[in-house]
Scaffold this active site. Structure first.
Site, PDB file in Angstrom:
ATOM      1  N   SER A  26      86.844  53.831  47.649  1.00 26.88           N
ATOM      2  CA  SER A  26      86.031  55.050  47.646  1.00 26.88           C
ATOM      3  C   SER A  26      85.127  55.111  46.426  1.00 26.88           C
ATOM      4  O   SER A  26      83.940  55.440  46.526  1.00 26.88           O
ATOM      5  CB  SER A  26      86.939  56.285  47.681  1.00 26.88           C
ATOM      6  OG  SER A  26      87.699  56.329  48.857  1.00 26.88           O
ATOM      7  N   ARG A 111      81.385  55.923  66.776  1.00 30.10           N
ATOM      8  CA  ARG A 111      81.707  56.905  65.729  1.00 30.10           C
ATOM      9  C   ARG A 111      80.462  57.752  65.439  1.00 30.10           C
ATOM     10  O   ARG A 111      79.411  57.221  65.087  1.00 30.10           O
ATOM     11  CB  ARG A 111      82.204  56.211  64.466  1.00 30.10           C
ATOM     12  CG  ARG A 111      83.475  55.399  64.695  1.00 30.10           C
ATOM     13  CD  ARG A 111      83.927  54.665  63.456  1.00 30.10           C
ATOM     14  NE  ARG A 111      84.394  55.576  62.421  1.00 30.10           N
ATOM     15  CZ  ARG A 111      84.864  55.179  61.241  1.00 30.10           C
ATOM     16  NH1 ARG A 111      84.897  53.884  60.950  1.00 30.10           N
ATOM     17  NH2 ARG A 111      85.275  56.061  60.350  1.00 30.10           N
ATOM     18  N   SER A 158      83.015  65.232  58.119  1.00 30.47           N
ATOM     19  CA  SER A 158      83.272  64.114  57.217  1.00 30.47           C
ATOM     20  C   SER A 158      82.620  64.403  55.876  1.00 30.47           C
ATOM     21  O   SER A 158      81.410  64.651  55.804  1.00 30.47           O
ATOM     22  CB  SER A 158      82.726  62.804  57.781  1.00 30.47           C
ATOM     23  OG  SER A 158      82.829  61.777  56.810  1.00 30.47           O
ATOM     24  N   SER A 159      83.405  64.339  54.816  1.00 28.29           N
ATOM     25  CA  SER A 159      82.855  64.554  53.478  1.00 28.29           C
ATOM     26  C   SER A 159      81.882  63.442  53.104  1.00 28.29           C
ATOM     27  O   SER A 159      81.061  63.612  52.200  1.00 28.29           O
ATOM     28  CB  SER A 159      83.986  64.626  52.453  1.00 28.29           C
ATOM     29  OG  SER A 159      84.678  63.388  52.385  1.00 28.29           O
ATOM     30  N   GLN A 160      81.970  62.297  53.784  1.00 31.60           N
ATOM     31  CA  GLN A 160      81.048  61.200  53.474  1.00 31.60           C
ATOM     32  C   GLN A 160      79.611  61.559  53.804  1.00 31.60           C
ATOM     33  O   GLN A 160      78.680  61.067  53.161  1.00 31.60           O
ATOM     34  CB  GLN A 160      81.465  59.936  54.227  1.00 31.60           C
ATOM     35  CG  GLN A 160      82.770  59.343  53.723  1.00 31.60           C
ATOM     36  CD  GLN A 160      83.201  58.138  54.517  1.00 31.60           C
ATOM     37  OE1 GLN A 160      82.451  57.619  55.351  1.00 31.60           O
ATOM     38  NE2 GLN A 160      84.411  57.674  54.281  1.00 31.60           N
ATOM     39  N   SER A 186      88.238  67.471  52.928  1.00 31.48           N
ATOM     40  CA  SER A 186      88.269  66.387  51.930  1.00 31.48           C
ATOM     41  C   SER A 186      87.441  66.713  50.697  1.00 31.48           C
ATOM     42  O   SER A 186      86.681  65.878  50.188  1.00 31.48           O
ATOM     43  CB  SER A 186      87.795  65.058  52.551  1.00 31.48           C
ATOM     44  OG  SER A 186      88.528  64.746  53.697  1.00 31.48           O
ATOM     45  N   ASP A 303      93.302  60.305  54.536  1.00 31.56           N
ATOM     46  CA  ASP A 303      93.647  58.884  54.567  1.00 31.56           C
ATOM     47  C   ASP A 303      95.123  58.636  54.247  1.00 31.56           C
ATOM     48  O   ASP A 303      95.622  57.521  54.430  1.00 31.56           O
ATOM     49  CB  ASP A 303      92.769  58.095  53.597  1.00 31.56           C
ATOM     50  CG  ASP A 303      91.374  57.847  54.162  1.00 31.56           C
ATOM     51  OD1 ASP A 303      91.193  58.026  55.387  1.00 31.56           O
ATOM     52  OD2 ASP A 303      90.476  57.476  53.392  1.00 31.56           O
ATOM     53  N   ARG A 334      93.245  57.955  65.316  1.00 30.49           N
ATOM     54  CA  ARG A 334      94.507  57.745  64.601  1.00 30.49           C
ATOM     55  C   ARG A 334      95.638  58.625  65.124  1.00 30.49           C
ATOM     56  O   ARG A 334      96.805  58.250  65.003  1.00 30.49           O
ATOM     57  CB  ARG A 334      94.295  57.958  63.099  1.00 30.49           C
ATOM     58  CG  ARG A 334      93.498  56.823  62.460  1.00 30.49           C
ATOM     59  CD  ARG A 334      93.229  57.019  60.982  1.00 30.49           C
ATOM     60  NE  ARG A 334      92.681  55.794  60.412  1.00 30.49           N
ATOM     61  CZ  ARG A 334      92.180  55.697  59.177  1.00 30.49           C
ATOM     62  NH1 ARG A 334      92.164  56.760  58.395  1.00 30.49           N
ATOM     63  NH2 ARG A 334      91.708  54.537  58.741  1.00 30.49           N
TER      64      ARG A 334
END
Length: 422
Positions: A26, A111, A158-160, A186, A303, A334
């Site tokens: 990360s 995705r 998503s924090s990304q 997140s 995660d 998942r």
């Protein structure tokens, strides 16, 4: 052809070892983007050997070396299965001069990227979907023709996406104010991004649900990447399932930028203690499992979910979990993967109004179990420690761990596990 790993542990289940972990994926991926945006004013130290980081580093290096070619025909940028690279490069390439086709594996094309792509388009990026609306591949023509300095984005996906926007913000002519809609998933990963930017001179203002970064220059400096707390979580799992354990993890810091450092607090539930040492930290099994009737919220550290859920299942804890919404859009679904594989030891994971509950009443350990990985590195590493309780654990596609922890199997051997490839 992919090999499978056959994992076992003979003799007394006592673990006493020291494991030197790879650099945080990360942190590395953020540091690489920041370094590229700074035109290498910012250096990166202790780069991870994780496949995702190697992929991103290679792409950025190739783009830098071939910069004179980027204004010509569209440049193919293939991230493979690297999800973080896909998100970060969507923003990075929008800020660069050139024409790009950003793509990945077939799973990557499933995705979603639409929320980030639409936010970038609102700011002024030239992005279109090459195949399916809202999904990679992306056609990107840069640089930005900035139309606005304000953009809204959902915080619970998503924090990304947010980190990708924050990192390019100081390079935009008008800077950027990011309004986060709803609850922020997140949050520690957003904090990590902002802290790393601050280390190289980029200031921000976070007021209520808005983060503002004005146009500003990066200061020369070095971002030193610490070891990966996500990788450390598997050693907490091993400690929890062992009869006795004393595991040293050099260079890890109790106070960390990484959200997954929360594993220290979470694992107290299972009787695992963390102590500081001169070289890093040490973890040990105290044999004092606490009350597990509580509902554990993992929204700030998704995660860790697979690791913690497998530990709880293997120890017969009927725990409940929240904050797992993003797990369905990771390397695999998942939740579905956990449900299928946990069933092999008689455990169910059911969902009711976004609360996921384990039922371990039928828990049993067969002589041998075969675990599918679904092209997901965390499935392999979350289930491998079951070899402390099951005579043989076969993990399909053992190379999948290269995505984040290439030396996982070698480190298991160092700790006393037997690992055979077949």
């Amino acid at each position: 052809m992919s090999k499978n790993a056959l994992v076992s542990f003979k003799g007394t289940k006592n673990i006493n070892t020291e494991i030197q972990l790879t650099g945080s994926k990360s942190e590395c991926n953020r540091a690489l983007i920041i370094s590229a945006l700074s035109n290498k004013l910012v250096k990166v130290d202790n780069l991870s050997n994780a496949a995702d980081t190697v992929t991103l580093d290679g792409i950025l290096t190739a783009l830098r070396e071939d910069s004179e070619l980027l204004t010509q025909d569209s440049r193919l940028v293939d991230v493979g299965p690297a999800g973080t690279a896909m998100r970060f490069l969507s923003a990075y390439l929008s800020a660069k001069n050139g024409n790009f086709l950003l793509t990945g594996t077939e799973r990557m094309k499933q995705r979603p990227i639409g929320i980030l792509a639409e936010a970038l388009k609102t700011i002024g990026a030239d992005i279109s979907y090459a195949e399916s609306e809202g999904f990679p591949p992306l056609n990107i023509t840069g640089p930005f023709n900035q139309k606005t300095a304000e953009v809204k984005i959902k915080g619970d996906i998503s924090s990304q996406y947010i980190s990708a926007l924050l990192m390019i913000a100081p390079t935009l002519p008008q800077g950027l104010t990011l309004e986060i809609e709803g609850e922020l998933t997140s949050k520690p990963y957003v904090d990590m991004t902002l802290d790393m930017l601050a280390e190289v001179g980029i200031e921000h203002l976070w007021s209520d649900n808005s983060i503002t970064i004005k146009p500003q220059a990066f200061k020369p400096g070095t971002l030193v990447v610490e070891p990966d707390w996500s990788a450390a979580s598997y050693w907490y799992s091993i400690a929890a399932l062992a009869d006795e354990a004393e595991i040293s993890l050099p260079a890890l810091k109790e106070k960390s930028l990484q959200g997954d450092s929360q594993i220290q607090k979470i694992m107290k539930i299972f009787g695992i203690a963390t102590s500081n040492t001169e070289s890093g930290i040490s973890i040990s099994n105290l044999g004092l499992s606490l009350d597990t009737d509580q509902v554990l919220d993992l929204k700030t550290c998704p995660d860790l979910a697979q690791t913690i859920i497998v530990i709880a299942a293997a120890l017969g804890k009927n725990m409940s979990f929240t904050g797992l919404e993003t797990l369905k859009i990771k390397e695999t679904d998942r939740i579905a993967a956990l449900q299928k594989e946990l069933a092999k030891i008689g455990v169910t994971l059911t969902e009711d109004n976004l609360v996921y509950t384990l039922n371990t009443d039928e828990l049993h350990f067969p002589e041998k179990i075969t675990i599918e990985t679904y092209e997901d590195h965390r499935m392999a590493m979350a289930f491998a420690p079951l070899a402390l309780l099951i005579n043989e654990v076969e993990i399909e596609d053992m190379q999948v761990v290269e995505k984040s922890y290439p030396f996982f199997w070698e480190d298991l051997k160092k700790a006393g596990f037997l690992v055979d490839s077949k």
